[in-house]
Design a protein around this motif. Structure first.
Motif, PDB file in Angstrom:
ATOM      1  N   GLU A  19      48.949  28.255  -8.840  1.00 49.09           N
ATOM      2  CA  GLU A  19      50.250  27.593  -8.715  1.00 49.09           C
ATOM      3  C   GLU A  19      50.111  26.208  -8.082  1.00 49.09           C
ATOM      4  OE1 GLU A  19      54.605  28.309  -6.583  1.00 49.09           O
ATOM      5  OE2 GLU A  19      53.235  29.992  -6.875  1.00 49.09           O
ATOM      6  N   THR A  20      49.346  26.105  -7.007  1.00 46.50           N
ATOM      7  CA  THR A  20      49.145  24.806  -6.362  1.00 46.50           C
ATOM      8  C   THR A  20      48.382  23.861  -7.288  1.00 46.50           C
ATOM      9  OG1 THR A  20      49.188  25.726  -4.140  1.00 46.50           O
ATOM     10  CG2 THR A  20      48.055  23.624  -4.408  1.00 46.50           C
ATOM     11  N   THR A  21      47.377  24.384  -7.982  1.00 42.83           N
ATOM     12  CA  THR A  21      46.605  23.551  -8.902  1.00 42.83           C
ATOM     13  C   THR A  21      47.496  22.998 -10.010  1.00 42.83           C
ATOM     14  OG1 THR A  21      44.580  24.777  -8.436  1.00 42.83           O
ATOM     15  CG2 THR A  21      44.636  23.504 -10.478  1.00 42.83           C
ATOM     16  N   ALA A  22      48.392  23.827 -10.539  1.00 42.68           N
ATOM     17  CA  ALA A  22      49.322  23.362 -11.575  1.00 42.68           C
ATOM     18  C   ALA A  22      50.228  22.264 -11.036  1.00 42.68           C
ATOM     19  CB  ALA A  22      50.148  24.524 -12.105  1.00 42.68           C
ATOM     20  N   ARG A  23      50.655  22.398  -9.791  1.00 38.56           N
ATOM     21  CA  ARG A  23      51.503  21.364  -9.177  1.00 38.56           C
ATOM     22  C   ARG A  23      50.731  20.051  -9.018  1.00 38.56           C
ATOM     23  NH1 ARG A  23      51.771  19.753  -4.130  1.00 38.56           N
ATOM     24  NH2 ARG A  23      50.645  21.561  -3.310  1.00 38.56           N
ATOM     25  N   LEU A  24      49.475  20.133  -8.594  1.00 40.04           N
ATOM     26  CA  LEU A  24      48.648  18.934  -8.449  1.00 40.04           C
ATOM     27  C   LEU A  24      48.445  18.254  -9.797  1.00 40.04           C
ATOM     28  CD1 LEU A  24      45.922  20.373  -6.031  1.00 40.04           C
ATOM     29  CD2 LEU A  24      47.930  19.008  -5.409  1.00 40.04           C
ATOM     30  N   TRP A  25      48.147  19.060 -10.826  1.00 39.29           N
ATOM     31  CA  TRP A  25      47.952  18.534 -12.186  1.00 39.29           C
ATOM     32  C   TRP A  25      49.220  17.829 -12.668  1.00 39.29           C
ATOM     33  CZ3 TRP A  25      44.050  18.660 -15.975  1.00 39.29           C
ATOM     34  CH2 TRP A  25      44.470  18.391 -17.277  1.00 39.29           C
ATOM     35  N   HIS A  26      50.358  18.474 -12.447  1.00 46.92           N
ATOM     36  CA  HIS A  26      51.625  17.902 -12.890  1.00 46.92           C
ATOM     37  C   HIS A  26      51.868  16.552 -12.214  1.00 46.92           C
ATOM     38  CE1 HIS A  26      56.023  17.326 -13.034  1.00 46.92           C
ATOM     39  NE2 HIS A  26      55.941  17.966 -14.194  1.00 46.92           N
ATOM     40  N   HIS A  27      51.572  16.462 -10.937  1.00 46.60           N
ATOM     41  CA  HIS A  27      51.783  15.185 -10.246  1.00 46.60           C
ATOM     42  C   HIS A  27      50.898  14.097 -10.842  1.00 46.60           C
ATOM     43  CE1 HIS A  27      52.585  12.316  -7.015  1.00 46.60           C
ATOM     44  NE2 HIS A  27      51.302  12.010  -7.127  1.00 46.60           N
ATOM     45  N   LEU A  28      49.615  14.374 -10.997  1.00 45.10           N
ATOM     46  CA  LEU A  28      48.689  13.343 -11.459  1.00 45.10           C
ATOM     47  C   LEU A  28      48.957  12.930 -12.900  1.00 45.10           C
ATOM     48  CD1 LEU A  28      45.365  14.596  -9.865  1.00 45.10           C
ATOM     49  CD2 LEU A  28      46.704  12.597  -9.181  1.00 45.10           C
ATOM     50  N   MET A  29      49.406  13.863 -13.740  1.00 46.82           N
ATOM     51  CA  MET A  29      49.594  13.561 -15.154  1.00 46.82           C
ATOM     52  C   MET A  29      50.994  13.078 -15.498  1.00 46.82           C
ATOM     53  SD  MET A  29      46.588  13.987 -16.129  1.00 46.82           S
ATOM     54  CE  MET A  29      46.815  13.700 -17.886  1.00 46.82           C
ATOM     55  N   VAL A  30      51.981  13.352 -14.626  1.00 46.22           N
ATOM     56  CA  VAL A  30      53.364  13.023 -14.971  1.00 46.22           C
ATOM     57  C   VAL A  30      54.042  12.155 -13.920  1.00 46.22           C
ATOM     58  CG1 VAL A  30      55.653  13.983 -15.488  1.00 46.22           C
ATOM     59  CG2 VAL A  30      53.598  15.158 -16.303  1.00 46.22           C
ATOM     60  N   GLU A  31      53.884  12.504 -12.643  1.00 47.49           N
ATOM     61  CA  GLU A  31      54.710  11.893 -11.610  1.00 47.49           C
ATOM     62  C   GLU A  31      54.064  10.719 -10.876  1.00 47.49           C
ATOM     63  OE1 GLU A  31      55.532  15.176  -9.088  1.00 47.49           O
ATOM     64  OE2 GLU A  31      57.071  16.026 -10.415  1.00 47.49           O
ATOM     65  N   ALA A  32      52.757  10.636 -10.829  1.00 46.11           N
ATOM     66  CA  ALA A  32      52.096   9.578 -10.068  1.00 46.11           C
ATOM     67  C   ALA A  32      52.559   8.207 -10.536  1.00 46.11           C
ATOM     68  CB  ALA A  32      50.580   9.700 -10.202  1.00 46.11           C
ATOM     69  N   GLY A  33      52.901   7.333  -9.588  1.00 50.09           N
ATOM     70  CA  GLY A  33      53.464   6.033  -9.925  1.00 50.09           C
ATOM     71  C   GLY A  33      52.663   5.250 -10.949  1.00 50.09           C
ATOM     72  N   PRO A  34      51.352   5.035 -10.746  1.00 45.23           N
ATOM     73  CA  PRO A  34      50.579   4.273 -11.734  1.00 45.23           C
ATOM     74  C   PRO A  34      50.595   4.886 -13.121  1.00 45.23           C
ATOM     75  CG  PRO A  34      49.381   4.410  -9.656  1.00 45.23           C
ATOM     76  CD  PRO A  34      50.574   5.335  -9.529  1.00 45.23           C
ATOM     77  N   LYS A  35      50.714   6.227 -13.194  1.00 41.86           N
ATOM     78  CA  LYS A  35      50.658   6.921 -14.484  1.00 41.86           C
ATOM     79  C   LYS A  35      51.951   6.778 -15.286  1.00 41.86           C
ATOM     80  CE  LYS A  35      48.921   9.864 -17.467  1.00 41.86           C
ATOM     81  NZ  LYS A  35      50.103   9.989 -18.313  1.00 41.86           N
ATOM     82  N   ARG A  36      53.024   6.317 -14.658  1.00 46.39           N
ATOM     83  CA  ARG A  36      54.297   6.224 -15.381  1.00 46.39           C
ATOM     84  C   ARG A  36      54.245   5.166 -16.485  1.00 46.39           C
ATOM     85  NH1 ARG A  36      58.632   8.512 -12.838  1.00 46.39           N
ATOM     86  NH2 ARG A  36      59.593   8.331 -14.901  1.00 46.39           N
TER      87      ARG A  36
END
Length: 371
Positions: A137-154
């Motif tokens: 569950e935590t790993t999925a949350r980390l993945w989601h942040h880096l692939m979707v939510e992280a500012g540079p990735k937007r």
């Protein structure tokens, strides 16, 4: 995209680089220089095969990053840290960032990867190590942040979403194939565009694909919750991009079937890039668009912070190198992208942002047209 590549976005990029310099100093002193000088042979031929390459190239990328920043003392085939690098590694985050300052959400996520670097350098896969250490569950949350939510990735997500919206604005029935769609970053971003929901009336079909069943299940739930009127026009299929010719029974993967193909932060992960690009050209209608996003490889001292996460994964090293079209595993340089597109029959394409800005803004994409 002028409203995306702004001074505020530039500040996010530079903050990420600044925060990474502390984390990478700690990683270097803990894992590379704990026992003194270490070998440094930047011109050595990497081993073949993803599993063998990963620990070797991950270590090499970290050393290249430090060397480019002038933080290594290089003597023949060995190197040691500069006093400044060793001193930075001993700083607390408050000492480094300033009194009362806290790290960004992305820094907090990357710190989880910092804890598994020892295993990565021993040849383990970063995501597997995270799941073992922190749980699925935590790993999925980390993945989601880096692939979707992280500012540079937007920035790349916005580029792909706007290309999708622009294609729908023609008013013609539009067939879309998105490969490696993950949890739907492109569609999520498109739904924030004014008028997009109404323009989906022009969407004839949307082939939403990934190799991961769990990611597609998450995406299906997202569509059902946020845009249920599209469910009857979206197909959720497991598709391996390296084997596109095996899916001739899938309507949107037949010759000349698609108006738009989207690869959002996925092409770096294929084994045979030339094959994937030529098969994509076959799938597109004449005048159809290939839209893909990337991190454009640049100077290691500026670029590695944006490749660190992917560099911990075995899949990042699957590439069949094919110079001059593909010289690097993982992310490509602009010269590699240019050669790859032209040799696959995409002579007309636009790069966003301009290549001259890639050192400042490493995330972007390309819109290419099938003649």
């Amino acid at each position: 995209m002028a409203d995306v590549y702004t001074p505020a976005y530039t500040e996010q990029i530079e903050r990420a680089r600044h925060e990474a310099s502390l984390l990478f100093a700690r990683v270097a002193m803990t894992h590379l220089f704990a026992d003194g000088p270490t070998a440094y042979r930047p011109d050595a031929e990497p081993p073949r095969g993803a599993l063998a390459r990963q620990p070797v190239l991950f270590r090499q990328k970290l050393l290249d990053y430090l060397a480019d920043r002038g933080e290594l003392i290089i003597e023949g085939d060995t190197c040691r840290p500069t006093p400044a690098l060793a001193a930075r590694a001993r700083l607390t985050e408050e000492e480094f960032l300033g009194p009362g300052a806290t790290g960004s959400p992305t820094m907090e996520v990357i710190k989880h990867f910092e804890t598994v670097v020892g295993g990565v350098l021993a040849g383990r896969d970063g995501l597997v190590l995270l799941e073992e250490t922190y749980g699925a569950e935590t790993t999925a949350r980390l993945w989601h942040h880096l692939m979707v939510e992280a500012g540079p990735k937007r920035a790349p997500s916005k580029l792909a979403a706007r290309a999708l919206d622009l294609r729908l604005r023609s008013g013609a029935p539009t067939v879309v194939f998105e490969g490696g769609a993950g949890i739907g970053a492109t569609l999520r971003e498109a739904l924030t565009i004014d008028g997009f929901r109404a323009r989906t009336a022009h969407l004839a079909s949307y082939g939403f694909t990934d190799v991961s069943r769990s990611l597609m299940q998450q995406a299906r739930r997202m569509v059902a919750d946020e845009v249920p009127e599209l469910l009857d026009r979206i197909s959720f299929d497991r598709v391996d991009l390296d084997d596109l010719d095996a899916y001739d029974d899938v309507p949107y993967l037949r010759d000349g079937a698609a108006d738009l193909v989207i690869y959002e932060s996925v092409l770096y992960d294929v084994a045979d890039l030339h094959r994937v690009l030529t098969r994509t050209r076959r799938i597109l209608k004449p005048g159809g668009w290939l839209v893909f996003t990337f991190g454009s490889r640049g100077r290691p001292g500026r670029f590695f912070p944006f490749e660190f996460f992917q560099s911990t994964l075995h899949s990042f090293y699957r590439a069949e190198l094919d110079p001059p079209r593909r010289v690097n595993c993982g992310y490509l340089t602009m010269a590699e992208w240019t050669a790859s597109l032209r040799d696959a029959g995409f002579g007309r394409f636009r790069v966003l942002p301009d290549a001259a800005d890639h050192d400042r803004w490493p995330y972007g994409g390309i819109v290419a047209e099938r003649p």
